[in-house]
Design an enzyme around this catalytic site. Structure first.
Site, PDB file in Angstrom:
ATOM      1  N   GLU A  48     -18.994  -6.338   4.335  1.00 42.77           N
ATOM      2  CA  GLU A  48     -19.386  -5.528   5.716  1.00 42.77           C
ATOM      3  C   GLU A  48     -19.171  -6.425   6.078  1.00 42.77           C
ATOM      4  O   GLU A  48     -20.138  -6.741   6.479  1.00 42.77           O
ATOM      5  CB  GLU A  48     -18.533  -4.198   5.133  1.00 42.77           C
ATOM      6  CG  GLU A  48     -17.717  -3.801   4.682  1.00 42.77           C
ATOM      7  CD  GLU A  48     -17.590  -1.887   5.086  1.00 42.77           C
ATOM      8  OE1 GLU A  48     -17.600  -1.214   5.438  1.00 42.77           O
ATOM      9  OE2 GLU A  48     -16.855  -1.295   3.038  1.00 42.77           O
ATOM     10  N   ALA A  84     -36.947  -3.069   5.483  1.00 39.12           N
ATOM     11  CA  ALA A  84     -37.333  -1.357   4.677  1.00 39.12           C
ATOM     12  C   ALA A  84     -36.577  -1.420   6.090  1.00 39.12           C
ATOM     13  O   ALA A  84     -36.887  -1.312   7.178  1.00 39.12           O
ATOM     14  CB  ALA A  84     -38.430  -1.294   4.765  1.00 39.12           C
ATOM     15  N   GLY A  85     -35.900   0.723   5.620  1.00 38.76           N
ATOM     16  CA  GLY A  85     -35.350   1.897   6.278  1.00 38.76           C
ATOM     17  C   GLY A  85     -35.207   2.476   6.438  1.00 38.76           C
ATOM     18  O   GLY A  85     -35.598   3.401   4.893  1.00 38.76           O
ATOM     19  N   LEU A  93     -35.347  -7.197   2.217  1.00 36.70           N
ATOM     20  CA  LEU A  93     -36.409  -6.579   1.653  1.00 36.70           C
ATOM     21  C   LEU A  93     -36.423  -6.051   3.087  1.00 36.70           C
ATOM     22  O   LEU A  93     -37.633  -5.820   4.303  1.00 36.70           O
ATOM     23  CB  LEU A  93     -37.075  -7.701   2.117  1.00 36.70           C
ATOM     24  CG  LEU A  93     -37.295  -8.051   0.300  1.00 36.70           C
ATOM     25  CD1 LEU A  93     -38.535  -9.338   0.161  1.00 36.70           C
ATOM     26  CD2 LEU A  93     -37.408  -7.141  -0.690  1.00 36.70           C
ATOM     27  N   ASP A 136       1.151  -1.201   0.214  1.00 33.91           N
ATOM     28  CA  ASP A 136       0.272  -0.165  -0.104  1.00 33.91           C
ATOM     29  C   ASP A 136       1.046   1.233  -0.341  1.00 33.91           C
ATOM     30  O   ASP A 136       1.996   0.964   0.642  1.00 33.91           O
ATOM     31  CB  ASP A 136      -1.173   0.005   1.137  1.00 33.91           C
ATOM     32  CG  ASP A 136      -1.984   0.346   0.618  1.00 33.91           C
ATOM     33  OD1 ASP A 136      -3.581   0.253   0.829  1.00 33.91           O
ATOM     34  OD2 ASP A 136      -1.926   2.152   0.551  1.00 33.91           O
ATOM     35  N   LEU A 172     -17.369  -9.750  -1.461  1.00 35.76           N
ATOM     36  CA  LEU A 172     -17.565  -9.209  -0.071  1.00 35.76           C
ATOM     37  C   LEU A 172     -18.453  -8.960   0.795  1.00 35.76           C
ATOM     38  O   LEU A 172     -18.056  -7.556   0.309  1.00 35.76           O
ATOM     39  CB  LEU A 172     -15.899  -9.263   0.476  1.00 35.76           C
ATOM     40  CG  LEU A 172     -15.295  -7.974   0.956  1.00 35.76           C
ATOM     41  CD1 LEU A 172     -15.548  -6.847   1.837  1.00 35.76           C
ATOM     42  CD2 LEU A 172     -13.895  -8.760   1.158  1.00 35.76           C
ATOM     43  N   CYS A 179     -19.396   0.929  -1.180  1.00 32.06           N
ATOM     44  CA  CYS A 179     -19.922  -0.360  -2.300  1.00 32.06           C
ATOM     45  C   CYS A 179     -21.546   0.275  -2.849  1.00 32.06           C
ATOM     46  O   CYS A 179     -21.218   0.457  -4.227  1.00 32.06           O
ATOM     47  CB  CYS A 179     -19.714  -1.332  -2.572  1.00 32.06           C
ATOM     48  SG  CYS A 179     -18.324  -1.985  -1.927  1.00 32.06           S
ATOM     49  N   GLU A 221     -14.890  -9.432  -6.479  1.00 39.04           N
ATOM     50  CA  GLU A 221     -14.317 -10.017  -5.346  1.00 39.04           C
ATOM     51  C   GLU A 221     -16.183  -9.328  -4.399  1.00 39.04           C
ATOM     52  O   GLU A 221     -16.680  -8.244  -4.828  1.00 39.04           O
ATOM     53  CB  GLU A 221     -14.334  -8.764  -4.290  1.00 39.04           C
ATOM     54  CG  GLU A 221     -13.924  -9.383  -2.770  1.00 39.04           C
ATOM     55  CD  GLU A 221     -13.515 -10.735  -2.308  1.00 39.04           C
ATOM     56  OE1 GLU A 221     -12.484 -11.493  -2.859  1.00 39.04           O
ATOM     57  OE2 GLU A 221     -14.221 -11.182  -2.080  1.00 39.04           O
ATOM     58  N   LYS A 272     -23.925  -0.494   8.756  1.00 43.16           N
ATOM     59  CA  LYS A 272     -24.857  -1.271   9.248  1.00 43.16           C
ATOM     60  C   LYS A 272     -23.665  -1.711  10.380  1.00 43.16           C
ATOM     61  O   LYS A 272     -22.974  -1.198  10.731  1.00 43.16           O
ATOM     62  CB  LYS A 272     -24.450  -1.733   7.874  1.00 43.16           C
ATOM     63  CG  LYS A 272     -23.291  -2.511   7.566  1.00 43.16           C
ATOM     64  CD  LYS A 272     -23.481  -4.037   6.896  1.00 43.16           C
ATOM     65  CE  LYS A 272     -21.751  -4.532   6.115  1.00 43.16           C
ATOM     66  NZ  LYS A 272     -22.133  -5.366   4.922  1.00 43.16           N
TER      67      LYS A 272
HETATM   68  C1  UDX Z   1     -22.712  -4.899  -0.477  1.00 43.08           C
HETATM   69  C2  UDX Z   1     -22.509  -6.165  -0.704  1.00 43.08           C
HETATM   70  O1  UDX Z   1     -24.018  -7.266  -0.126  1.00 43.08           O
HETATM   71  C3  UDX Z   1     -21.342  -7.350  -1.611  1.00 43.08           C
HETATM   72  O2  UDX Z   1     -21.344  -8.197  -1.904  1.00 43.08           O
HETATM   73  C4  UDX Z   1     -20.592  -6.828  -1.870  1.00 43.08           C
HETATM   74  O3  UDX Z   1     -19.305  -6.701  -1.941  1.00 43.08           O
HETATM   75  C5  UDX Z   1     -20.264  -4.614  -1.214  1.00 43.08           C
HETATM   76  O4  UDX Z   1     -21.430  -3.980  -0.942  1.00 43.08           O
HETATM   77  P1  UDX Z   1     -21.432  -3.731   2.182  1.00 43.08           P
HETATM   78  O5  UDX Z   1     -21.223  -2.508   1.411  1.00 43.08           O
HETATM   79  O6  UDX Z   1     -20.813  -4.332   3.101  1.00 43.08           O
HETATM   80  O7  UDX Z   1     -21.484  -4.879   0.701  1.00 43.08           O
HETATM   81  O8  UDX Z   1     -23.112  -3.700   3.128  1.00 43.08           O
HETATM   82  P2  UDX Z   1     -24.556  -4.455   2.724  1.00 43.08           P
HETATM   83  O9  UDX Z   1     -24.638  -5.743   3.667  1.00 43.08           O
HETATM   84  O10 UDX Z   1     -24.793  -5.220   0.969  1.00 43.08           O
HETATM   85  O11 UDX Z   1     -25.434  -3.724   3.201  1.00 43.08           O
HETATM   86  C6  UDX Z   1     -25.635  -2.228   1.693  1.00 43.08           C
HETATM   87  C7  UDX Z   1     -26.228  -1.971   3.208  1.00 43.08           C
HETATM   88  O12 UDX Z   1     -27.860  -1.787   2.218  1.00 43.08           O
HETATM   89  C8  UDX Z   1     -26.397  -1.232   4.250  1.00 43.08           C
HETATM   90  O13 UDX Z   1     -26.379   0.020   4.164  1.00 43.08           O
HETATM   91  C9  UDX Z   1     -27.951  -1.931   4.869  1.00 43.08           C
HETATM   92  O14 UDX Z   1     -28.169  -1.204   5.981  1.00 43.08           O
HETATM   93  C10 UDX Z   1     -28.744  -2.032   3.888  1.00 43.08           C
HETATM   94  N1  UDX Z   1     -29.745  -2.568   3.851  1.00 43.08           N
HETATM   95  C11 UDX Z   1     -29.444  -4.259   3.694  1.00 43.08           C
HETATM   96  C12 UDX Z   1     -31.336  -2.453   3.889  1.00 43.08           C
HETATM   97  O15 UDX Z   1     -31.019  -0.681   3.886  1.00 43.08           O
HETATM   98  N2  UDX Z   1     -32.038  -3.394   4.201  1.00 43.08           N
HETATM   99  C13 UDX Z   1     -31.409  -4.317   3.716  1.00 43.08           C
HETATM  100  O16 UDX Z   1     -32.536  -5.531   3.491  1.00 43.08           O
HETATM  101  C14 UDX Z   1     -30.480  -5.017   3.357  1.00 43.08           C
END
Ligand code: UDX
Length: 436
Positions: free
Chosen positions: A150, A254-255, A252, A30, A148, A262, A146, A325
């Site tokens: 978080e 809601a909020g 699904l 890095d 993944l 990402c 990728e 999250k």
């Molecule tokens: C996401 C993708 O899931 C992952 O596959 C990709 O590699 C990177 O982007 P991440 O950003 O870690 O991962 O979070 P994720 O768990 O997908 O949640 C994204 C956002 O959606 C969060 O702010 C979460 O609170 C929100 N969310 C998720 C909702 O509002 N409702 C849901 O039902 C699920």
């Protein structure tokens, strides 16, 4: 195998440590000296469950090291590129300067037969362009996105749902795909799908997956808006449609919507790329997905205003959560922090708490008041807003406990993660998102 990982952010640091944990010899590179020092001393530069443990065991085993010196990658069979592709400062497209720099700096250290595996999320067409840059070195470029999440990054890296590898056509591509099969041998051997495809498909798989997830969340949030206009309950609606296996209940929730490093930037970059390709209409819906998502933050603010009788000015509001999250300290594009900022802008006396994200939040928005302890945030609050569904707020916070701390009796559930009946029977005005 000897591997290098260029870029030690969320993706790269986890990838490097995870690859060492499954037996490879890994050097992580890095440009940020502070980050490299911290990783070299076994300190994860961000909160991610299990990372600390595999980082330390990798360092202890002697198989994992970090450096700012790119020449250290020499001799690795596979070079993973996992640098960031943030949203451009003045627009929606992805900023590719870090990817371009990483590949250019890698060039002098590549040998014929090496594999360069792009992991960053990039606009479709990037891999083909980078492959031309690599051609004179005799190394092969593959695109290996990728997926993944978080909070689950270590598990998702070691044991993902699927591998996707975009390769050039012909024997060179087949050979490179086999090299990646060897890297991921432990997961491949137990039957994890390993999809070999062309560059464009591999690049698109990643953005399509994120666009789908974002759309699913905005779909249910749009239903929440309709529920609000009709007195329906979006959580029951989600449960009911989620029983259909073609739909499924996951994503699904809601909020206040999606945020993080990402989904928001990826759907914008995808729309920008589609426009460049003359296919704006194909993903026009993503603008709507983005707009619905941002409206929900405003809705949560409106609920606080309503709950406090028309104005938040001068009122003390406890904001529970700052991370985008739970199980993360990431505040990039965090809806939680955005709600806090908006309330502060309306003159509320906002107190923010979060179990992990306070350092990042206060660095980004020093104008807010932060307290480490949940109960200190709740003390004297006229209204309580839950914006990140940490267990500390969702499961471990009873209405009767909060009754002894807060002054007011208004709770806004920005993640629909509380039991409305329990709060109401304890004397609270409970306001959810798309719930009566
Ligand atoms: C996401 C993708 O899931 C992952 O596959 C990709 O590699 C990177 O982007 P991440 O950003 O870690 O991962 O979070 P994720 O768990 O997908 O949640 C994204 C956002 O959606 C969060 O702010 C979460 O609170 C929100 N969310 C998720 C909702 O509002 N409702 C849901 O039902 C699920």
């Amino acid at each position: 195998m000897r591997l290098s990982v260029i870029g030690c952010g969320y993706l790269g640091a986890v990838h490097a440590a995870a690859m060492a944990s499954i037996g490879h010899e890994v050097v992580g590179i890095d440009v940020n000296e502070e980050k490299v020092n911290s990783l070299s001393q076994g300190r994860a530069p961000f909160f991610e469950p299990q990372l600390q443990e595999i980082l330390q065991s990798g360092l202890d085993s002697g198989r994992l090291s970090f450096s700012t010196d790119m020449s250290r990658v020499h001799g690795a069979a596979v070079h993973f590129v996992g640098v960031g592709t943030p949203q451009q400062a003045g627009g929606h497209a992805a900023d590719l300067r870090y990817v371009d720099a990483a590949v250019n700096e890698l060039l002098p250290f590549l040998s014929p037969g090496d594999v360069v595996a792009g992991k960053s999320t990039v606009p479709v067409g990037t891999a083909a362009r980078l492959a031309e840059l690599l051609a004179p070195t005799g190394a092969t470029l593959v695109w290996n996105p990728e997926f993944l999440r978080e909070g689950w990054a270590v598990q998702d890296t070691i044991d993902p749902d699927r591998f996707v590898t975009g390769v050039p056509s012909g024997p060179e591509g087949e050979a490179a795909a086999n090299v990646l099969r060897d890297v991921y041998h432990s997961a491949v051997a137990k039957g994890t799908p390993f999809i070999v495809t062309d560059y464009a498909t591999a690049e698109l798989v990643k953005v399509a997956a994120n666009a789908f997830l974002a759309t699913k969340i905005s779909f249910i949030n749009a239903m929440a808006e309709i529920a609000e206009a009709t007195g329906a309950d979006v959580t029951q609606l989600a449960d009911a449609i989620g029983h259909d296996p073609r739909i499924g209940r996951r994503f699904l929730g809601a909020g206040i919507g999606f945020g993080g490093g990402c989904l928001p930037k990826d759907i914008r970059a995808f729309a920008a790329r589609a426009e460049e390709l003359g296919r704006r209409e194909s993903v026009n819906f993503l603008h709507e997905v983005d707009a619905i998502n941002l409206r929900r933050r405003e809705r949560a603010v409106q609920l606080v205003i309503d709950g406090l009788g028309g104005s938040v000015y001068g009122k003390r509001v406890a904001v529970l959560g700052a991370a985008f999250k739970p199980h993360s300290d990431d505040v990039r594009d965090s809806p939680a922090l955005d709600v806090a900022i908006r309330l502060h802008g309306l003159g509320a006396d906002v107190v923010v708490t979060d179990p992990e994200a306070l350092d990042n939040a206060s660095a980004l928005h020093p104008q807010l008041t932060y307290v480490a302890e949940r109960d200190d945030a709740l003390r004297g609050a006229d209204a309580v807003v839950v914006v990140t569904e940490w267990d500390q707020y969702r499961r471990e916070m009873s209405p009767s406990h909060v009754n002894g701390l807060a002054s007011g009796r208004v709770i806004v559930d920005g993640r629909n993660c509380l039991d409305p009946a329990a709060w109401r029977s304890a004397g609270w005005t409970y306001l959810g998102m798309g719930r009566p």
